[in-house]
Design a protein around this motif. Structure first.
Motif, PDB file in Angstrom:
ATOM      1  N   ARG A  61       0.831  -1.212   0.000  1.00 16.23           N
ATOM      2  CA  ARG A  61       0.000   0.000   0.000  1.00 16.23           C
ATOM      3  C   ARG A  61       0.866   1.263   0.000  1.00 16.23           C
ATOM      4  NH1 ARG A  61      -2.359  -3.812  -0.491  1.00 16.23           N
ATOM      5  NH2 ARG A  61      -1.701  -3.240  -2.599  1.00 16.23           N
ATOM      6  N   LYS A  62       2.043   1.200   0.590  1.00 19.97           N
ATOM      7  CA  LYS A  62       2.953   2.352   0.541  1.00 19.97           C
ATOM      8  C   LYS A  62       3.356   2.639  -0.904  1.00 19.97           C
ATOM      9  CE  LYS A  62       4.853   1.883   5.203  1.00 19.97           C
ATOM     10  NZ  LYS A  62       6.030   1.519   6.024  1.00 19.97           N
ATOM     11  N   LYS A  63       3.586   1.579  -1.678  1.00 22.68           N
ATOM     12  CA  LYS A  63       3.899   1.747  -3.096  1.00 22.68           C
ATOM     13  C   LYS A  63       2.699   2.333  -3.833  1.00 22.68           C
ATOM     14  CE  LYS A  63       7.061  -2.233  -3.241  1.00 22.68           C
ATOM     15  NZ  LYS A  63       7.270  -3.595  -3.810  1.00 22.68           N
ATOM     16  N   ASP A  64       1.509   1.828  -3.488  1.00 25.59           N
ATOM     17  CA  ASP A  64       0.285   2.331  -4.120  1.00 25.59           C
ATOM     18  C   ASP A  64       0.075   3.804  -3.820  1.00 25.59           C
ATOM     19  OD1 ASP A  64      -0.419  -0.092  -5.277  1.00 25.59           O
ATOM     20  OD2 ASP A  64      -1.524  -0.757  -3.514  1.00 25.59           O
ATOM     21  N   PHE A  65       0.372   4.195  -2.579  1.00 28.01           N
ATOM     22  CA  PHE A  65       0.166   5.596  -2.221  1.00 28.01           C
ATOM     23  C   PHE A  65       1.094   6.508  -3.018  1.00 28.01           C
ATOM     24  CE2 PHE A  65       1.042   9.374   0.413  1.00 28.01           C
ATOM     25  CZ  PHE A  65      -0.230   9.918   0.383  1.00 28.01           C
ATOM     26  N   LYS A  66       2.316   6.084  -3.219  1.00 26.85           N
ATOM     27  CA  LYS A  66       3.247   6.870  -4.031  1.00 26.85           C
ATOM     28  C   LYS A  66       2.705   7.028  -5.450  1.00 26.85           C
ATOM     29  CE  LYS A  66       8.100   7.176  -5.435  1.00 26.85           C
ATOM     30  NZ  LYS A  66       7.786   7.547  -6.823  1.00 26.85           N
ATOM     31  N   GLN A  67       2.167   5.941  -5.992  1.00 27.57           N
ATOM     32  CA  GLN A  67       1.592   6.010  -7.340  1.00 27.57           C
ATOM     33  C   GLN A  67       0.373   6.939  -7.354  1.00 27.57           C
ATOM     34  OE1 GLN A  67       0.424   2.192  -8.940  1.00 27.57           O
ATOM     35  NE2 GLN A  67      -0.436   3.101 -10.803  1.00 27.57           N
ATOM     36  N   PHE A  68      -0.436   6.851  -6.294  1.00 23.66           N
ATOM     37  CA  PHE A  68      -1.609   7.714  -6.194  1.00 23.66           C
ATOM     38  C   PHE A  68      -1.207   9.183  -6.176  1.00 23.66           C
ATOM     39  CE2 PHE A  68      -4.191  10.189  -3.126  1.00 23.66           C
ATOM     40  CZ  PHE A  68      -5.351  10.311  -3.881  1.00 23.66           C
ATOM     41  N   MET A  69      -0.187   9.521  -5.403  1.00 22.63           N
ATOM     42  CA  MET A  69       0.241  10.905  -5.325  1.00 22.63           C
ATOM     43  C   MET A  69       0.769  11.397  -6.670  1.00 22.63           C
ATOM     44  SD  MET A  69      -0.656  11.853  -2.395  1.00 22.63           S
ATOM     45  CE  MET A  69      -0.001  13.506  -2.550  1.00 22.63           C
ATOM     46  N   ASP A  70       1.441  10.533  -7.411  1.00 26.37           N
ATOM     47  CA  ASP A  70       1.898  10.901  -8.754  1.00 26.37           C
ATOM     48  C   ASP A  70       0.703  11.205  -9.657  1.00 26.37           C
ATOM     49  OD1 ASP A  70       4.550  10.575  -8.046  1.00 26.37           O
ATOM     50  OD2 ASP A  70       4.700   8.539  -8.830  1.00 26.37           O
ATOM     51  N   LEU A  71      -0.335  10.392  -9.538  1.00 25.99           N
ATOM     52  CA  LEU A  71      -1.549  10.619 -10.329  1.00 25.99           C
ATOM     53  C   LEU A  71      -2.267  11.887  -9.877  1.00 25.99           C
ATOM     54  CD1 LEU A  71      -3.042   6.989 -10.449  1.00 25.99           C
ATOM     55  CD2 LEU A  71      -2.069   8.251 -12.386  1.00 25.99           C
ATOM     56  N   TYR A  72      -2.353  12.059  -8.563  1.00 22.03           N
ATOM     57  CA  TYR A  72      -3.176  13.144  -8.030  1.00 22.03           C
ATOM     58  C   TYR A  72      -2.564  14.522  -8.274  1.00 22.03           C
ATOM     59  CZ  TYR A  72      -7.106  14.801  -5.303  1.00 22.03           C
ATOM     60  OH  TYR A  72      -8.281  15.406  -4.931  1.00 22.03           O
ATOM     61  N   THR A  73      -1.257  14.595  -8.255  1.00 20.22           N
ATOM     62  CA  THR A  73      -0.602  15.892  -8.452  1.00 20.22           C
ATOM     63  C   THR A  73      -0.442  16.242  -9.931  1.00 20.22           C
ATOM     64  OG1 THR A  73       1.547  14.786  -8.215  1.00 20.22           O
ATOM     65  CG2 THR A  73       0.637  15.843  -6.263  1.00 20.22           C
ATOM     66  N   ASN A  74      -0.869  15.339 -10.807  1.00 21.90           N
ATOM     67  CA  ASN A  74      -0.836  15.595 -12.253  1.00 21.90           C
ATOM     68  C   ASN A  74      -2.194  16.145 -12.680  1.00 21.90           C
ATOM     69  OD1 ASN A  74      -0.798  15.516 -15.062  1.00 21.90           O
ATOM     70  ND2 ASN A  74       0.281  13.562 -15.155  1.00 21.90           N
ATOM     71  N   LYS A  75      -2.203  17.348 -13.186  1.00 22.30           N
ATOM     72  CA  LYS A  75      -3.451  18.002 -13.567  1.00 22.30           C
ATOM     73  C   LYS A  75      -4.171  17.263 -14.688  1.00 22.30           C
ATOM     74  CE  LYS A  75      -5.215  22.632 -14.694  1.00 22.30           C
ATOM     75  NZ  LYS A  75      -4.865  24.006 -15.131  1.00 22.30           N
ATOM     76  N   ASN A  76      -3.429  16.516 -15.480  1.00 23.56           N
ATOM     77  CA  ASN A  76      -4.007  15.864 -16.655  1.00 23.56           C
ATOM     78  C   ASN A  76      -4.500  14.439 -16.403  1.00 23.56           C
ATOM     79  OD1 ASN A  76      -3.450  18.111 -18.415  1.00 23.56           O
ATOM     80  ND2 ASN A  76      -1.296  17.483 -18.397  1.00 23.56           N
TER      81      ASN A  76
END
Length: 255
Positions: A61-76
């Motif tokens: 889940r720590k890996k998933d959260f990092k991926q989520f933050m990459d997605l979330y901070t991308n406006k597109n």
């Protein structure tokens, strides 16, 4: 209302207090109250294996959260990408939750009723103290959830209409965060008869988990909705300011 003492990312990606069988101090109770040495040894081995499952789950889940933050901070990032990400996340969570329920059933079947009664009585005392401590913190007051993000919206966005849309979207996230956290704090052997019953079946336990997952789904929808609102209505500069602040607050508690 119980204060948001747990970071949003923790309750969304991991779980709530006492999630290991939803019984506080279970391991200590087994050590103290199970009489037969061989059974006690066997149960403690089962608990050790269950903790290993939790550790492996949390690592992923720590890996998933990092991926989520990459997605979330991308406006597109599109809604479809979020849907795919969270569908995969839920698949992993459902598989894990079923394993944990199976472990609970395996262990509790080895406990005698009188041993369980003593364990759950001690557990309820611990749970009550934990909840009382949380209520005490609430009485002292707490910071507003996502207060910095709210302040950034109010100072950064000049359009009254867009400002109101973003503030409403943020309030939606806040409400869903509190709803999920309050539910997680309530699933314990003190407040739930199914969890207090040693002989509760798999179907009953999975019903509690299904309710948990519905609250998570609602929180996810609020997060995706807020992302879309900000992406659709903010300039790149406004986006950077607001989402950067929100991302930090997602990883903070309001203690």
């Amino acid at each position: 209302m119980i204060p948001a003492l747990i970071a949003l990312f923790s309750i969304l990606f991991f779980g709530g207090p006492g999630e290991i069988f939803y019984v506080d101090n279970l391991e200590k109770g087994v050590k103290k109250y199970v009489v037969e040495k061989e059974i006690k040894k066997e149960i403690l081995g089962d608990i050790k294996y269950t903790k290993k499952l939790f550790k492996e789950f949390e690592k992923e889940r720590k890996k998933d959260f990092k991926q989520f933050m990459d997605l979330y901070t991308n406006k597109n990032t599109s809604t479809e990408l979020f849907d795919t990400f969270f569908e995969n996340l839920q698949y992993s969570r459902t598989d894990f939750q079923e394993k944990i329920v199976d472990q609970r059933l395996l262990i509790f079947a080895k406990l005698k009723q009188e041993e369980w009664d003593q364990i759950v009585e001690t557990s309820e005392t611990v749970t009550e103290k934990r909840l009382a401590k949380i209520e005490k913190k609430e009485a002292k007051g707490k910071k507003e959830l996502f207060a910095k993000t709210k302040a950034q919206i109010e100072t950064t966005i000049t359009s009254a209409e867009i400002k109101m849309k973003l503030l409403n979207g943020l309030e939606f996230v806040q409400d869903e965060t509190m709803t999920l956290e309050n539910f997680l704090l309530s699933i314990n052997s003190t407040q739930n008869n199914i969890l207090a019953d040693k002989n509760s079946g798999k179907e009953q336990l999975l019903e509690i988990i299904a309710e948990d997952n519905e609250f998570r789904k609602s929180l996810i929808e609020s997060l995706v909705s807020f992302h879309k609102l900000a992406a659709d209505h903010c300039s790149n500069q406004e986006w950077d300011i607001i989402i950067k602040t929100f991302s930090k607050e997602m990883q903070m508690s309001s203690k």
